[in-house]
Design a protein around this motif. Structure first.
Motif, PDB file in Angstrom:
ATOM      1  N   ASP A 114       0.852  -1.185   0.000  1.00  0.00           N
ATOM      2  CA  ASP A 114       0.000   0.000   0.000  1.00  0.00           C
ATOM      3  C   ASP A 114       0.891   1.239   0.000  1.00  0.00           C
ATOM      4  O   ASP A 114       1.698   1.432   0.921  1.00  0.00           O
ATOM      5  CB  ASP A 114      -0.900   0.031   1.235  1.00  0.00           C
ATOM      6  N   VAL A 115       0.745   2.055  -1.025  1.00  0.00           N
ATOM      7  CA  VAL A 115       1.530   3.274  -1.174  1.00  0.00           C
ATOM      8  C   VAL A 115       0.584   4.426  -1.453  1.00  0.00           C
ATOM      9  O   VAL A 115      -0.346   4.298  -2.255  1.00  0.00           O
ATOM     10  CB  VAL A 115       2.556   3.145  -2.328  1.00  0.00           C
ATOM     11  N   LEU A 116       0.817   5.542  -0.784  1.00  0.00           N
ATOM     12  CA  LEU A 116       0.051   6.758  -1.037  1.00  0.00           C
ATOM     13  C   LEU A 116       0.984   7.786  -1.651  1.00  0.00           C
ATOM     14  O   LEU A 116       2.053   8.059  -1.098  1.00  0.00           O
ATOM     15  CB  LEU A 116      -0.524   7.317   0.262  1.00  0.00           C
ATOM     16  N   LEU A 117       0.578   8.351  -2.762  1.00  0.00           N
ATOM     17  CA  LEU A 117       1.317   9.438  -3.385  1.00  0.00           C
ATOM     18  C   LEU A 117       0.533  10.714  -3.139  1.00  0.00           C
ATOM     19  O   LEU A 117      -0.603  10.849  -3.607  1.00  0.00           O
ATOM     20  CB  LEU A 117       1.513   9.179  -4.882  1.00  0.00           C
ATOM     21  N   VAL A 118       1.117  11.628  -2.395  1.00  0.00           N
ATOM     22  CA  VAL A 118       0.436  12.867  -2.019  1.00  0.00           C
ATOM     23  C   VAL A 118       1.130  14.050  -2.680  1.00  0.00           C
ATOM     24  O   VAL A 118       2.276  13.941  -3.138  1.00  0.00           O
ATOM     25  CB  VAL A 118       0.403  13.033  -0.479  1.00  0.00           C
ATOM     26  N   ASP A 119       0.457  15.181  -2.716  1.00  0.00           N
ATOM     27  CA  ASP A 119       1.033  16.353  -3.377  1.00  0.00           C
ATOM     28  C   ASP A 119       1.730  17.291  -2.394  1.00  0.00           C
ATOM     29  O   ASP A 119       1.796  18.496  -2.604  1.00  0.00           O
ATOM     30  CB  ASP A 119      -0.041  17.097  -4.187  1.00  0.00           C
ATOM     31  N   TYR A 120       2.241  16.707  -1.311  1.00  0.00           N
ATOM     32  CA  TYR A 120       2.968  17.491  -0.303  1.00  0.00           C
ATOM     33  C   TYR A 120       4.089  16.637   0.292  1.00  0.00           C
ATOM     34  O   TYR A 120       4.094  15.409   0.143  1.00  0.00           O
ATOM     35  CB  TYR A 120       2.021  17.982   0.803  1.00  0.00           C
ATOM     36  N   GLN A 121       5.036  17.292   0.951  1.00  0.00           N
ATOM     37  CA  GLN A 121       6.080  16.580   1.688  1.00  0.00           C
ATOM     38  C   GLN A 121       5.388  15.922   2.886  1.00  0.00           C
ATOM     39  O   GLN A 121       4.720  16.620   3.666  1.00  0.00           O
ATOM     40  CB  GLN A 121       7.148  17.578   2.148  1.00  0.00           C
ATOM     41  N   PRO A 122       5.485  14.600   3.061  1.00  0.00           N
ATOM     42  CA  PRO A 122       4.705  13.923   4.103  1.00  0.00           C
ATOM     43  C   PRO A 122       5.284  14.088   5.515  1.00  0.00           C
ATOM     44  O   PRO A 122       5.627  13.130   6.194  1.00  0.00           O
ATOM     45  CB  PRO A 122       4.708  12.464   3.640  1.00  0.00           C
ATOM     46  N   THR A 123       5.348  15.338   5.949  1.00  0.00           N
ATOM     47  CA  THR A 123       5.738  15.658   7.317  1.00  0.00           C
ATOM     48  C   THR A 123       4.473  15.651   8.181  1.00  0.00           C
ATOM     49  O   THR A 123       3.354  15.750   7.667  1.00  0.00           O
ATOM     50  CB  THR A 123       6.377  17.054   7.396  1.00  0.00           C
ATOM     51  N   SER A 124       4.636  15.605   9.475  1.00  0.00           N
ATOM     52  CA  SER A 124       3.478  15.684  10.366  1.00  0.00           C
ATOM     53  C   SER A 124       2.725  16.988  10.148  1.00  0.00           C
ATOM     54  O   SER A 124       1.493  17.021  10.189  1.00  0.00           O
ATOM     55  CB  SER A 124       3.916  15.576  11.828  1.00  0.00           C
ATOM     56  N   GLU A 125       3.475  18.061   9.914  1.00  0.00           N
ATOM     57  CA  GLU A 125       2.847  19.366   9.704  1.00  0.00           C
ATOM     58  C   GLU A 125       1.905  19.360   8.497  1.00  0.00           C
ATOM     59  O   GLU A 125       0.773  19.846   8.570  1.00  0.00           O
ATOM     60  CB  GLU A 125       3.918  20.452   9.489  1.00  0.00           C
ATOM     61  N   MET A 126       2.385  18.804   7.400  1.00  0.00           N
ATOM     62  CA  MET A 126       1.574  18.785   6.186  1.00  0.00           C
ATOM     63  C   MET A 126       0.450  17.753   6.270  1.00  0.00           C
ATOM     64  O   MET A 126      -0.625  17.945   5.701  1.00  0.00           O
ATOM     65  CB  MET A 126       2.459  18.528   4.964  1.00  0.00           C
ATOM     66  N   MET A 127       0.702  16.683   6.990  1.00  0.00           N
ATOM     67  CA  MET A 127      -0.330  15.662   7.156  1.00  0.00           C
ATOM     68  C   MET A 127      -1.522  16.217   7.941  1.00  0.00           C
ATOM     69  O   MET A 127      -2.672  15.952   7.582  1.00  0.00           O
ATOM     70  CB  MET A 127       0.251  14.410   7.806  1.00  0.00           C
ATOM     71  N   VAL A 128      -1.269  17.011   8.995  1.00  0.00           N
ATOM     72  CA  VAL A 128      -2.412  17.544   9.751  1.00  0.00           C
ATOM     73  C   VAL A 128      -3.238  18.515   8.903  1.00  0.00           C
ATOM     74  O   VAL A 128      -4.460  18.577   9.054  1.00  0.00           O
ATOM     75  CB  VAL A 128      -2.038  18.196  11.109  1.00  0.00           C
ATOM     76  N   ILE A 129      -2.600  19.249   8.013  1.00  0.00           N
ATOM     77  CA  ILE A 129      -3.342  20.131   7.104  1.00  0.00           C
ATOM     78  C   ILE A 129      -4.241  19.288   6.206  1.00  0.00           C
ATOM     79  O   ILE A 129      -5.432  19.582   6.028  1.00  0.00           O
ATOM     80  CB  ILE A 129      -2.381  21.002   6.274  1.00  0.00           C
ATOM     81  N   ASP A 130      -3.695  18.233   5.630  1.00  0.00           N
ATOM     82  CA  ASP A 130      -4.451  17.319   4.786  1.00  0.00           C
ATOM     83  C   ASP A 130      -5.595  16.684   5.569  1.00  0.00           C
ATOM     84  O   ASP A 130      -6.749  16.642   5.104  1.00  0.00           O
ATOM     85  CB  ASP A 130      -3.496  16.245   4.241  1.00  0.00           C
TER      86      ASP A 130
END
Length: 149
Positions: free
Chosen positions: A98-114
């Motif tokens: 299972d792989v997720l390709l997101v349009d942001y750097q997968p930091t905790s900071e960016m993940m909480v925004i998502d």
């Protein structure tokens, strides 16, 4: 009636890598994330409603967060889709991972925004997302607050 905040906590395991980072997190690694989701609203005042006295049923909040976040991110590896990690991602996907390709750097900071965007879309109209806390390790976490966004 008073406005009340309620919080539901979740746990999930996710791998990631930070492309271009100058530390250890440039390598693929994982975390045992702890997610706290806090919503606010007024408890239901209608005593004929089965949810009487609740801001939102914890089970309903759990369903939203599980469907949008936990079930998607748990035991997956997250990469920014705009980096060379897409080659590694393709290889992993070809092998059944299972792989997720997101349009942001997968930091905790960016993940909480998502996560905030995804959860807010699913909440009932009278319920507001107050905050999200994503704990990456015992001593490191990112927080998102509606009042600041």
């Amino acid at each position: 009636m008073s406005t009340i905040r309620i919080t539901k906590q979740f746990n999930f395991e996710t791998g990631h890598a930070l492309y271009g980072y100058d530390g250890k997190c440039k390598n693929v690694h994982g975390h045992s994330y702890k997610l706290s989701v806090t919503v606010s609203g007024k408890p239901i005042a209608d005593n004929t409603n089965v949810k009487f006295g609740m801001v939102i049923d914890f089970g309903d909040l759990k369903k939203i967060v599980n469907e949008e976040i936990v079930d998607v991110f748990d035991h997956a590896t997250v990469f920014n889709k705009n980096t060379p990690h897409v080659e590694l991602a393709k290889e992993l996907m070809d092998r059944g991972h299972d792989v997720l390709l997101v349009d942001y750097q997968p930091t905790s900071e960016m993940m909480v925004i998502d996560f905030a965007k995804k959860i807010k879309k699913r909440l009932p109209k009278k319920i507001k997302l107050h905050s999200i806390k994503l704990q990456e390790t015992d001593t490191s976490f990112a927080e998102w607050f509606a009042s600041e966004n």
